[in-house]
Design an enzyme around this catalytic site. Structure first.
Site, PDB file in Angstrom:
ATOM      1  N   ASP A   7      -0.368  16.661 -10.720  1.00  0.00           N
ATOM      2  CA  ASP A   7      -0.705  15.250 -10.851  1.00  0.00           C
ATOM      3  C   ASP A   7       0.308  14.687 -11.846  1.00  0.00           C
ATOM      4  O   ASP A   7       0.879  15.432 -12.643  1.00  0.00           O
ATOM      5  CB  ASP A   7      -2.139  15.106 -11.370  1.00  0.00           C
ATOM      6  CG  ASP A   7      -2.524  13.658 -11.607  1.00  0.00           C
ATOM      7  OD1 ASP A   7      -2.284  12.823 -10.715  1.00  0.00           O
ATOM      8  OD2 ASP A   7      -3.066  13.361 -12.684  1.00  0.00           O
ATOM      9  N   ASP A   9       0.247  11.189 -13.927  1.00  0.00           N
ATOM     10  CA  ASP A   9      -0.290  10.550 -15.132  1.00  0.00           C
ATOM     11  C   ASP A   9      -1.384  11.414 -15.741  1.00  0.00           C
ATOM     12  O   ASP A   9      -2.388  11.705 -15.100  1.00  0.00           O
ATOM     13  CB  ASP A   9      -0.824   9.155 -14.805  1.00  0.00           C
ATOM     14  CG  ASP A   9       0.247   8.238 -14.215  1.00  0.00           C
ATOM     15  OD1 ASP A   9       1.447   8.469 -14.481  1.00  0.00           O
ATOM     16  OD2 ASP A   9      -0.114   7.297 -13.494  1.00  0.00           O
ATOM     17  N   THR A  50       0.655  11.808  -6.744  1.00  0.00           N
ATOM     18  CA  THR A  50       0.151  10.824  -7.695  1.00  0.00           C
ATOM     19  C   THR A  50      -0.399   9.581  -7.012  1.00  0.00           C
ATOM     20  O   THR A  50       0.258   8.990  -6.160  1.00  0.00           O
ATOM     21  CB  THR A  50       1.255  10.449  -8.717  1.00  0.00           C
ATOM     22  OG1 THR A  50       0.770   9.479  -9.630  1.00  0.00           O
ATOM     23  CG2 THR A  50       2.525   9.956  -8.046  1.00  0.00           C
ATOM     24  N   CYS A  89       0.541   7.675  -3.473  1.00  0.00           N
ATOM     25  CA  CYS A  89      -0.315   6.815  -2.668  1.00  0.00           C
ATOM     26  C   CYS A  89      -0.333   5.441  -3.323  1.00  0.00           C
ATOM     27  O   CYS A  89      -0.792   5.310  -4.459  1.00  0.00           O
ATOM     28  CB  CYS A  89      -1.730   7.368  -2.591  1.00  0.00           C
ATOM     29  SG  CYS A  89      -2.868   6.199  -1.790  1.00  0.00           S
ATOM     30  N   HIS A  91      -2.077   2.843  -2.335  1.00  0.00           N
ATOM     31  CA  HIS A  91      -3.247   2.105  -1.861  1.00  0.00           C
ATOM     32  C   HIS A  91      -4.368   2.018  -2.890  1.00  0.00           C
ATOM     33  O   HIS A  91      -4.456   2.825  -3.809  1.00  0.00           O
ATOM     34  CB  HIS A  91      -3.800   2.773  -0.595  1.00  0.00           C
ATOM     35  CG  HIS A  91      -2.770   2.959   0.451  1.00  0.00           C
ATOM     36  ND1 HIS A  91      -2.308   4.206   0.822  1.00  0.00           N
ATOM     37  CD2 HIS A  91      -2.084   2.064   1.197  1.00  0.00           C
ATOM     38  CE1 HIS A  91      -1.394   4.069   1.774  1.00  0.00           C
ATOM     39  NE2 HIS A  91      -1.236   2.779   2.017  1.00  0.00           N
ATOM     40  N   CYS A  99      -4.197   9.394   2.111  1.00  0.00           N
ATOM     41  CA  CYS A  99      -3.317   9.924   1.077  1.00  0.00           C
ATOM     42  C   CYS A  99      -3.921   9.862  -0.320  1.00  0.00           C
ATOM     43  O   CYS A  99      -3.603  10.688  -1.166  1.00  0.00           O
ATOM     44  CB  CYS A  99      -1.950   9.244   1.117  1.00  0.00           C
ATOM     45  SG  CYS A  99      -1.931   7.445   1.062  1.00  0.00           S
ATOM     46  N   ARG A 100      -4.785   8.907  -0.585  1.00  0.00           N
ATOM     47  CA  ARG A 100      -5.306   8.747  -1.945  1.00  0.00           C
ATOM     48  C   ARG A 100      -6.257   9.883  -2.309  1.00  0.00           C
ATOM     49  O   ARG A 100      -7.237  10.146  -1.622  1.00  0.00           O
ATOM     50  CB  ARG A 100      -6.020   7.406  -2.071  1.00  0.00           C
ATOM     51  CG  ARG A 100      -6.493   7.122  -3.481  1.00  0.00           C
ATOM     52  CD  ARG A 100      -7.041   5.699  -3.587  1.00  0.00           C
ATOM     53  NE  ARG A 100      -7.609   5.464  -4.885  1.00  0.00           N
ATOM     54  CZ  ARG A 100      -6.916   5.186  -5.985  1.00  0.00           C
ATOM     55  NH1 ARG A 100      -5.604   5.079  -5.915  1.00  0.00           N
ATOM     56  NH2 ARG A 100      -7.505   5.009  -7.148  1.00  0.00           N
ATOM     57  N   LYS A 101      -5.937  10.578  -3.410  1.00  0.00           N
ATOM     58  CA  LYS A 101      -6.856  11.594  -3.901  1.00  0.00           C
ATOM     59  C   LYS A 101      -8.174  10.902  -4.240  1.00  0.00           C
ATOM     60  O   LYS A 101      -8.142   9.821  -4.800  1.00  0.00           O
ATOM     61  CB  LYS A 101      -6.284  12.282  -5.150  1.00  0.00           C
ATOM     62  CG  LYS A 101      -5.043  13.114  -4.866  1.00  0.00           C
ATOM     63  CD  LYS A 101      -4.496  13.790  -6.108  1.00  0.00           C
ATOM     64  CE  LYS A 101      -3.678  12.817  -6.929  1.00  0.00           C
ATOM     65  NZ  LYS A 101      -3.094  13.419  -8.126  1.00  0.00           N
TER      66      LYS A 101
END
Length: 181
Positions: A7, A9, A50, A89, A91, A99-101
């Site tokens: 990850d 950040d 990320t 990602c 979005h 795609c967004r975790k």
């Protein structure tokens, strides 16, 4: 291939609840760049996954995100390290993208790009959604205390058997047996 997916950040760079909106605000966590280079030298392939909803929120654009990642790559190069691939990602959470975790889309994108088996990979994160994405992809998971890590651990939602490290540097040291700095 020994693949580690990081990850960004809170694992590589300092995190902010107000978003990292510029290359100037993108500040590495002490020892993280050296740890990444150390892992490269020990034979690990590194990638980054990320969530960057600040793009959809209009807080920064793709050129700014590219500048942040160029800074990461430049700092790694200065330490003879590299990142094989960066997936992001752009979005918002309510857009229902894959795609967004906590969904595993970025992890699958990385695996396809580098030709890796995610069941043999490790994801290093600081949040519940990092673990959820890793679990959905069948990857191993390691939690760090940096970024949102302490808050995530205090939430008690992670399985008790997940390895926890103070930071990326400590994790790299655990794999190689030698200090990263």
């Amino acid at each position: 291939m020994k693949l580690i997916i990081l990850d960004r950040d809170g694992v590589i760079n300092e995190d902010s609840d107000h978003f990292i909106k510029s290359a100037a605000e993108w500040v590495p966590i002490p020892g993280s760049i050296e740890a990444m280079a150390h892992l490269n030298k020990a034979g690990y392939t590194l990638a980054v996954a990320t969530n960057q909803s600040g793009i959809a929120r209009g807080l920064y654009d793709l050129a700014t995100l590219d500048a942040m990642h160029a800074k990461l790559r430049r700092l790694l190069t200065e330490h003879d390290g590299e990142v094989a691939y960066i997936a992001y990602c752009p979005h918002l959470g309510d857009e229902q993208c894959n795609c967004r975790k906590p969904k595993p889309g970025m992890l699958h994108e990385i695996a396809a790009y580098v030709g890796a088996d995610l069941t043999q990979a490790t994801v290093v994160g600081d949040s519940l959604r990092d673990w959820q994405a890793a679990a959905a992809a069948g990857a191993n998971y390691v939690q760090v205390r940096t970024g949102k890590g302490e808050r995530t651990l205090a939430g008690g939602q992670l399985p008790a058997d997940i390895p926890v490290f103070d930071n990326l540097s400590d994790y790299a040291h655990s794999l190689t047996g030698t200090p990263t700095a």
